[in-house]
Design a protein around this motif. Sequence first.
Motif, PDB file in Angstrom:
ATOM      1  N   ALA A 121       0.818  -1.211   0.000  1.00 58.39           N
ATOM      2  CA  ALA A 121       0.000   0.000   0.000  1.00 58.39           C
ATOM      3  C   ALA A 121       0.851   1.260   0.000  1.00 58.39           C
ATOM      4  O   ALA A 121       0.427   2.309  -0.506  1.00 58.39           O
ATOM      5  CB  ALA A 121      -0.940  -0.011   1.206  1.00 58.39           C
ATOM      6  N   ASP A 122       2.058   1.160   0.560  1.00 56.70           N
ATOM      7  CA  ASP A 122       2.953   2.320   0.604  1.00 56.70           C
ATOM      8  C   ASP A 122       3.849   2.406  -0.633  1.00 56.70           C
ATOM      9  O   ASP A 122       4.750   3.242  -0.702  1.00 56.70           O
ATOM     10  CB  ASP A 122       3.813   2.277   1.866  1.00 56.70           C
ATOM     11  CG  ASP A 122       4.674   1.020   1.940  1.00 56.70           C
ATOM     12  OD1 ASP A 122       4.535   0.145   1.047  1.00 56.70           O
ATOM     13  OD2 ASP A 122       5.477   0.909   2.882  1.00 56.70           O
ATOM     14  N   GLY A 123       3.632   1.515  -1.591  1.00 58.69           N
ATOM     15  CA  GLY A 123       4.425   1.531  -2.814  1.00 58.69           C
ATOM     16  C   GLY A 123       5.699   0.728  -2.753  1.00 58.69           C
ATOM     17  O   GLY A 123       6.421   0.644  -3.754  1.00 58.69           O
ATOM     18  N   SER A 124       5.985   0.099  -1.606  1.00 60.04           N
ATOM     19  CA  SER A 124       7.218  -0.671  -1.467  1.00 60.04           C
ATOM     20  C   SER A 124       7.036  -2.091  -1.988  1.00 60.04           C
ATOM     21  O   SER A 124       5.911  -2.589  -2.107  1.00 60.04           O
ATOM     22  CB  SER A 124       7.647  -0.722   0.000  1.00 60.04           C
ATOM     23  OG  SER A 124       6.682  -1.419   0.773  1.00 60.04           O
ATOM     24  N   ARG A 125       8.143  -2.735  -2.319  1.00 55.42           N
ATOM     25  CA  ARG A 125       8.108  -4.135  -2.738  1.00 55.42           C
ATOM     26  C   ARG A 125       7.966  -5.012  -1.513  1.00 55.42           C
ATOM     27  O   ARG A 125       8.720  -4.887  -0.540  1.00 55.42           O
ATOM     28  CB  ARG A 125       9.393  -4.489  -3.491  1.00 55.42           C
ATOM     29  CG  ARG A 125       9.438  -5.930  -4.000  1.00 55.42           C
ATOM     30  CD  ARG A 125      10.785  -6.241  -4.586  1.00 55.42           C
ATOM     31  NE  ARG A 125      10.890  -7.632  -5.002  1.00 55.42           N
ATOM     32  CZ  ARG A 125      10.716  -8.073  -6.244  1.00 55.42           C
ATOM     33  NH1 ARG A 125      10.467  -7.213  -7.209  1.00 55.42           N
ATOM     34  NH2 ARG A 125      10.827  -9.352  -6.538  1.00 55.42           N
ATOM     35  N   GLN A 126       7.018  -5.908  -1.541  1.00 51.75           N
ATOM     36  CA  GLN A 126       6.757  -6.796  -0.419  1.00 51.75           C
ATOM     37  C   GLN A 126       6.568  -8.214  -0.938  1.00 51.75           C
ATOM     38  O   GLN A 126       6.526  -8.460  -2.143  1.00 51.75           O
ATOM     39  CB  GLN A 126       5.499  -6.334   0.336  1.00 51.75           C
ATOM     40  CG  GLN A 126       5.597  -4.940   0.920  1.00 51.75           C
ATOM     41  CD  GLN A 126       4.322  -4.507   1.611  1.00 51.75           C
ATOM     42  OE1 GLN A 126       3.335  -5.257   1.671  1.00 51.75           O
ATOM     43  NE2 GLN A 126       4.320  -3.299   2.158  1.00 51.75           N
ATOM     44  N   TRP A 127       6.468  -9.151   0.006  1.00 47.48           N
ATOM     45  CA  TRP A 127       6.178 -10.541  -0.339  1.00 47.48           C
ATOM     46  C   TRP A 127       4.734 -10.854  -0.021  1.00 47.48           C
ATOM     47  O   TRP A 127       4.231 -10.495   1.042  1.00 47.48           O
ATOM     48  CB  TRP A 127       7.086 -11.482   0.434  1.00 47.48           C
ATOM     49  CG  TRP A 127       8.534 -11.374   0.064  1.00 47.48           C
ATOM     50  CD1 TRP A 127       9.522 -10.795   0.806  1.00 47.48           C
ATOM     51  CD2 TRP A 127       9.150 -11.833  -1.136  1.00 47.48           C
ATOM     52  NE1 TRP A 127      10.720 -10.873   0.137  1.00 47.48           N
ATOM     53  CE2 TRP A 127      10.522 -11.510  -1.065  1.00 47.48           C
ATOM     54  CE3 TRP A 127       8.679 -12.486  -2.274  1.00 47.48           C
ATOM     55  CZ2 TRP A 127      11.422 -11.811  -2.067  1.00 47.48           C
ATOM     56  CZ3 TRP A 127       9.567 -12.799  -3.294  1.00 47.48           C
ATOM     57  CH2 TRP A 127      10.930 -12.467  -3.177  1.00 47.48           C
ATOM     58  N   ALA A 128       4.064 -11.541  -0.942  1.00 46.62           N
ATOM     59  CA  ALA A 128       2.678 -11.932  -0.715  1.00 46.62           C
ATOM     60  C   ALA A 128       2.613 -12.962   0.400  1.00 46.62           C
ATOM     61  O   ALA A 128       3.548 -13.749   0.597  1.00 46.62           O
ATOM     62  CB  ALA A 128       2.072 -12.495  -1.998  1.00 46.62           C
ATOM     63  N   PRO A 129       1.513 -12.992   1.153  1.00 44.58           N
ATOM     64  CA  PRO A 129       1.361 -14.002   2.201  1.00 44.58           C
ATOM     65  C   PRO A 129       1.414 -15.414   1.611  1.00 44.58           C
ATOM     66  O   PRO A 129       1.149 -15.623   0.428  1.00 44.58           O
ATOM     67  CB  PRO A 129      -0.024 -13.695   2.784  1.00 44.58           C
ATOM     68  CG  PRO A 129      -0.276 -12.263   2.441  1.00 44.58           C
ATOM     69  CD  PRO A 129       0.389 -12.047   1.116  1.00 44.58           C
ATOM     70  N   GLY A 130       1.749 -16.368   2.452  1.00 46.03           N
ATOM     71  CA  GLY A 130       1.774 -17.760   2.015  1.00 46.03           C
ATOM     72  C   GLY A 130       3.137 -18.257   1.604  1.00 46.03           C
ATOM     73  O   GLY A 130       3.249 -19.324   0.990  1.00 46.03           O
ATOM     74  N   ALA A 131       4.202 -17.504   1.940  1.00 53.39           N
ATOM     75  CA  ALA A 131       5.561 -17.947   1.599  1.00 53.39           C
ATOM     76  C   ALA A 131       5.886 -19.246   2.343  1.00 53.39           C
ATOM     77  O   ALA A 131       5.600 -19.388   3.527  1.00 53.39           O
ATOM     78  CB  ALA A 131       6.568 -16.862   1.967  1.00 53.39           C
ATOM     79  N   THR A 132       6.470 -20.195   1.619  1.00 50.25           N
ATOM     80  CA  THR A 132       6.874 -21.476   2.198  1.00 50.25           C
ATOM     81  C   THR A 132       8.280 -21.813   1.706  1.00 50.25           C
ATOM     82  O   THR A 132       8.778 -21.214   0.747  1.00 50.25           O
ATOM     83  CB  THR A 132       5.920 -22.597   1.775  1.00 50.25           C
ATOM     84  OG1 THR A 132       6.008 -22.771   0.346  1.00 50.25           O
ATOM     85  CG2 THR A 132       4.479 -22.284   2.168  1.00 50.25           C
ATOM     86  N   VAL A 133       8.892 -22.800   2.330  1.00 47.77           N
ATOM     87  CA  VAL A 133      10.211 -23.236   1.880  1.00 47.77           C
ATOM     88  C   VAL A 133      10.118 -23.820   0.475  1.00 47.77           C
ATOM     89  O   VAL A 133      11.007 -23.623  -0.355  1.00 47.77           O
ATOM     90  CB  VAL A 133      10.814 -24.250   2.867  1.00 47.77           C
ATOM     91  CG1 VAL A 133      12.098 -24.852   2.293  1.00 47.77           C
ATOM     92  CG2 VAL A 133      11.112 -23.579   4.208  1.00 47.77           C
TER      93      VAL A 133
END
Length: 216
Positions: A121-133
């Motif tokens: 929302a702030d324009g930054s690069r983020q990771w989507a939820p649900g990250a797994t190994v």
Amino acid sequence: MTRTATDTPGLLLEPPSGGAFRFDPGALCLELLTTGGPGRLAAYEVLHGPPALLRWVADSRLPAGLRLAADDAEVAAARALRDALWGMADARAHGRDADPADVCVVNAAAAAAPLVPRIGADGSRQWAPGATVARLLSTVARDAVDLFTGPYAHRIRECGSHDCQLLFVDISRPGRRRWCSMERCGNRSKVRAHRARTSDGPESSDGAEPSEGGEQ
């Protein structure tokens, strides 16, 4: 070897023999090789459990902010992928065909869904939820597919020092990188060459050894 994250490109490697140095292998998949490997490389194993894998994630070139949990079975899967990548990269560096078994391991990991980046929302690069190994290993394996089938595949090399086994991909424009790091093997080579040139002649007036620099 352990690694420490900083704003400087590459990983800070700390060999058991001492003498920390910064090493940029040029690709995410090759960064995983700094955690140990098969056969004689087992002496450098650091992926002994989930915390070690998560430390590697934090120190790697993956964008910051990735949060995931790991168990022992997933760490074993990470080691298996790393060992296959070692086999493929070493074969490429020495002009051999890759072992089909190693290729199968990489392809199987790449077949899973990868990590998903998003814009926050702030324009930054983020990771989507649900990250797994499994998603992490897929991302690493897909990076390997890009590397081994891409324009720099012929530039995967082993460090030019006789006692260093680190592998890297030379993505520099001139394509003349020889060393894992000028800070370590490159400068050691220059020091040895300097001593060889001066062993039969007078020492320099200040006794100084050559400084780090030149080709990588």
